[in-house]
Design a protein around this motif. Structure first.
Motif, PDB file in Angstrom:
ATOM      1  N   ASP A   1      -7.758  -4.878  23.461  1.00  0.00           N
ATOM      2  CA  ASP A   1      -8.903  -6.152  23.715  1.00  0.00           C
ATOM      3  C   ASP A   1      -8.576  -6.459  22.128  1.00  0.00           C
ATOM      4  N   LEU A   2      -8.446  -5.697  21.033  1.00  0.00           N
ATOM      5  CA  LEU A   2      -8.542  -6.432  19.852  1.00  0.00           C
ATOM      6  C   LEU A   2      -7.334  -7.505  19.414  1.00  0.00           C
TER       7      LEU A   2
ATOM      8  N   THR B   1      -0.750  -6.773  10.919  1.00  0.00           N
ATOM      9  CA  THR B   1      -1.889  -6.585  11.835  1.00  0.00           C
ATOM     10  C   THR B   1      -2.137  -5.301  12.101  1.00  0.00           C
ATOM     11  N   LEU B   2      -1.358  -4.436  12.695  1.00  0.00           N
ATOM     12  CA  LEU B   2      -1.506  -3.009  12.981  1.00  0.00           C
ATOM     13  C   LEU B   2      -0.499  -1.994  12.744  1.00  0.00           C
ATOM     14  N   VAL B   3      -0.602  -1.062  12.379  1.00  0.00           N
ATOM     15  CA  VAL B   3       0.340  -0.048  12.288  1.00  0.00           C
ATOM     16  C   VAL B   3      -0.028   1.170  13.040  1.00  0.00           C
ATOM     17  N   CYS B   4       0.957   1.835  14.056  1.00  0.00           N
ATOM     18  CA  CYS B   4       0.496   3.069  14.705  1.00  0.00           C
ATOM     19  C   CYS B   4       1.815   3.867  14.968  1.00  0.00           C
ATOM     20  N   HIS B   5       1.589   5.014  15.392  1.00  0.00           N
ATOM     21  CA  HIS B   5       2.507   6.042  15.361  1.00  0.00           C
ATOM     22  C   HIS B   5       3.067   5.864  16.917  1.00  0.00           C
TER      23      HIS B   5
ATOM     24  N   MET C   1      -6.420   2.234   3.140  1.00  0.00           N
ATOM     25  CA  MET C   1      -6.414   0.783   3.003  1.00  0.00           C
ATOM     26  C   MET C   1      -6.702  -0.008   3.984  1.00  0.00           C
ATOM     27  N   SER C   2      -6.826   0.398   5.044  1.00  0.00           N
ATOM     28  CA  SER C   2      -7.192  -0.225   6.572  1.00  0.00           C
ATOM     29  C   SER C   2      -8.410  -0.976   6.383  1.00  0.00           C
TER      30      SER C   2
ATOM     31  N   ASN D   1      -5.953  -4.808  10.872  1.00  0.00           N
ATOM     32  CA  ASN D   1      -6.688  -5.757  10.116  1.00  0.00           C
ATOM     33  C   ASN D   1      -7.049  -6.725  11.149  1.00  0.00           C
ATOM     34  N   TRP D   2      -8.368  -6.815  11.549  1.00  0.00           N
ATOM     35  CA  TRP D   2      -8.897  -7.724  12.579  1.00  0.00           C
ATOM     36  C   TRP D   2      -8.471  -9.117  12.050  1.00  0.00           C
ATOM     37  N   ALA D   3      -8.597  -9.492  10.922  1.00  0.00           N
ATOM     38  CA  ALA D   3      -8.267 -10.698  10.299  1.00  0.00           C
ATOM     39  C   ALA D   3      -7.027 -11.335  10.826  1.00  0.00           C
TER      40      ALA D   3
END
Length: 265
Positions: free
Chosen positions: A79-80, A174-178, A63-64, A256-258
């Motif tokens: 950076d992102l 925006t982001l999901v990380c472990h 889905m990313s 999601n960069w947007a």
């Protein structure tokens, strides 16, 4: 009560304001000077309803909007998330060693610093509530950049991912990380949002099982893509860095960069 608290501290460490306040409160059965916790509580029925949205990690990566997010390194992630060479960021290998520096100071070192404050700092240092100079305190972070949510209630990763997608209806996901352990860290864009609105967002997240610590603006969260290294987990020399089996990468599963911060937000 204060003596009991003192016994739990490292030798030579000063009392934090909150520790003294809690000790006095316990000793005299008094109310704290300032209420610091939200009234939000975990709501089982709400959790059960949102649990129907559970998403497996492989499906979340599919889905990313950013293809193959698991390849995002710590340097790329920083950076992102903070695309400004002049950004002031607070990072750390461990909580007590956190400090704030410019973006270029952290360049090529991001993977070694598994902790990051998800908000842009306005100064290298600030003053705590009791007036002490600090390298990491709320005064340095007057505004939110991201609201990061961690679920620490023992839910499966699939359930946590589903909750993140649900909360994305309130603030942009925006982001999901472990985390490198048992939970996901879910980043939501909060730049420009009124602080009361962000705290209300956390109330909803807490009702789903999120940790309350995210409400604190200077709270350290897991650096996406970095290595969570346990004691003895790596050996560093001038030219090489060798990770042992004790190191776990805080892998990115969704980006999601947007919905990432830019100077126009």
């Amino acid at each position: 009560a204060i003596r009991n608290t003192e016994g739990q501290l490292r030798a030579g460490r000063k009392f934090a304001f909150q520790e003294v306040e809690r000790a006095v409160t316990r000793a005299y059965d008094a109310k704290p000077v300032v209420a610091r916790k939200s009234k939000a509580k975990t709501v089982a029925k709400f959790q059960d309803r949102v649990a129907t949205n559970a998403v497996e990690m492989e499906d979340l990566r599919t889905m990313s909007p950013w293809p193959r997010p698991e390849l995002i390194t710590a340097e790329m992630a920083v950076d992102l998330l903070f695309p400004d060479d002049g950004a002031l960021l607070c990072m750390a290998k461990e909580t007590r060693k956190a400090y704030t520096a410019t973006r270029d100071h952290w360049l090529k070192k991001e993977h070694l610093h598994s902790l990051l404050v998800p908000n842009l700092a306005t100064s290298m240092t600030g003053k705590t509530q009791d007036g002490h100079l600090s390298k990491r305190c709320n005064q340095q972070f007057p505004d939110r950049t991201y609201a990061v949510v961690e679920f620490d209630d023992g839910a499966s990763l699939a359930e946590q991912a589903g909750r993140a997608l649900y909360l994305g209806k309130i603030l942009p996901l925006t982001l999901v990380c472990h985390s490198g352990n048992k939970s996901l860290h879910c980043w939501f864009l909060a730049a420009g949002e009124d602080e009361d609105n962000v705290l209300s967002f956390y109330d909803v997240a807490i009702s789903l099982g999120a940790d309350r610590v995210g409400r604190t603006r200077c709270q350290l969260m897991r650096t996406p893509g970095a290595w969570r290294v346990f004691p003895g987990g790596f050996e560093e020399t001038e030219s090489t860095l060798t990770f042992s089996a004790e190191g776990i990468r805080q892998k990115v599963h969704y980006f999601n960069w947007a919905n990432a911060w830019t100077s126009t937000h």
